[in-house]
Design an enzyme around this catalytic site. Structure first.
Site, short mmCIF file in Angstrom:
data_model
loop_
_atom_site.label_atom_id
_atom_site.label_comp_id
_atom_site.label_asym_id
_atom_site.label_seq_id
_atom_site.Cartn_x
_atom_site.Cartn_y
_atom_site.Cartn_z
N ASN A 79 42.70 133.00 80.99
CA ASN A 79 42.85 132.13 82.15
C ASN A 79 44.27 132.27 82.70
O ASN A 79 45.23 131.95 82.01
CB ASN A 79 42.58 130.68 81.73
CG ASN A 79 42.78 129.69 82.84
OD1 ASN A 79 43.06 130.03 83.98
ND2 ASN A 79 42.65 128.42 82.50
N CYS B 164 41.26 125.05 80.76
CA CYS B 164 40.58 125.70 79.64
C CYS B 164 40.86 124.96 78.32
O CYS B 164 40.11 125.14 77.35
CB CYS B 164 40.97 127.17 79.54
SG CYS B 164 42.74 127.47 79.39
N HIS B 165 41.89 124.11 78.30
CA HIS B 165 42.17 123.35 77.08
C HIS B 165 41.06 122.34 76.78
O HIS B 165 40.96 121.85 75.66
CB HIS B 165 43.53 122.63 77.20
CG HIS B 165 43.61 121.64 78.30
ND1 HIS B 165 43.93 122.02 79.60
CD2 HIS B 165 43.40 120.30 78.35
CE1 HIS B 165 43.93 120.94 80.38
NE2 HIS B 165 43.61 119.89 79.63
N TYR C 200 32.15 125.79 74.20
CA TYR C 200 32.06 127.14 74.78
C TYR C 200 30.61 127.43 75.17
O TYR C 200 30.35 128.03 76.21
CB TYR C 200 32.58 128.18 73.78
CG TYR C 200 34.06 128.10 73.53
CD1 TYR C 200 34.96 128.71 74.39
CD2 TYR C 200 34.56 127.41 72.44
CE1 TYR C 200 36.34 128.64 74.16
CE2 TYR C 200 35.93 127.32 72.20
CZ TYR C 200 36.81 127.94 73.07
OH TYR C 200 38.16 127.86 72.85
N GLU D 33 45.30 113.49 77.55
CA GLU D 33 44.17 113.08 78.38
C GLU D 33 43.33 111.99 77.72
O GLU D 33 42.65 111.24 78.41
CB GLU D 33 43.31 114.29 78.72
CG GLU D 33 44.02 115.27 79.63
CD GLU D 33 43.14 116.41 80.10
OE1 GLU D 33 41.91 116.39 79.82
OE2 GLU D 33 43.67 117.32 80.76
#
Length: 193
Positions: A156, A164-165, A133, A191
């Site tokens: 979001n 945003c993850h 962040y 991912e």
């Protein structure tokens, strides 16, 4: 009094398709929506003529989200899956591990000011990577706005598509997520694979 028979399901589907086509042709289809199944639950996709405007998790209440969009953007809302075919296909590819980014048109009208700046920077975080962040706050030009970055991520309107993850706490822990911590962990694991 005469009994009028109810149309069968196929007739109702044809009537709905005609309504969607006529509304779209006449420029009256302001918000088209559909749902897609995913490993993190049912996702609601909503698009304006300009592009994808909202992705919502099941836990947000799809009907609640649609009602809010009707208030915020337009009451002319229809289930019109065709407008969202490209977004649905790209999400399917993403969840199957065949896509690393999204290139559908996006309508950012639900994000303003610093929140919009944060969303622009989220799109720069590479697939399979994370950023804190604090790092996102610095990239957005306000290094002390760490909490505001958290708020921007929490609000979001396009989660998954605007990633945003990929934003985690400075200690590396996952942190909160609109779709739930478990959904965030699933996306990060997908991912990382």
């Amino acid at each position: 009094m005469t009994n009028i028979p109810m149309p069968d399901e196929a007739t109702m589907a044809r009537l709905h398709d005609r309504l969607v086509a006529d509304a779209d042709h006449d420029g009256l289809l302001d918000l088209a929506y559909r749902t897609v199944d995913s490993p993190i639950g049912s996702l609601l996709l909503v698009a304006t003529p300009a592009g994808l405007v909202r992705v919502a998790f099941d836990r947000e209440g799809h009907d609640v989200v649609l009602a809010r969009l009707a208030d915020d953007i337009s009451p002319r809302v229809l289930r019109a899956p065709a407008r969202l075919d490209a977004a649905a296909a790209q999400l399917e590819e993403y969840f199957a591990g065949r896509r690393r980014g999204f290139d559908v048109p996006i309508d950012f009208r639900l994000a303003h000011g610093f929140r919009r700046t944060v969303l622009d920077h989220l799109r720069e975080i590479a697939y399979g990577s994370t950023a804190s962040y604090a790092a996102v706050a610095a990239a957005a030009g306000s290094p002390n706005a760490v909490r505001a970055v958290g708020t921007a991520c929490a609000r979001n309107p396009l989660p998954v598509v605007v990633p945003c993850h990929r934003v985690v706490r400075s200690d590396g822990s996952v942190g909160q997520y609109l779709g739930g911590t478990e959904a965030k962990e699933v996306l990060l694991a997908l991912e990382a694979a």
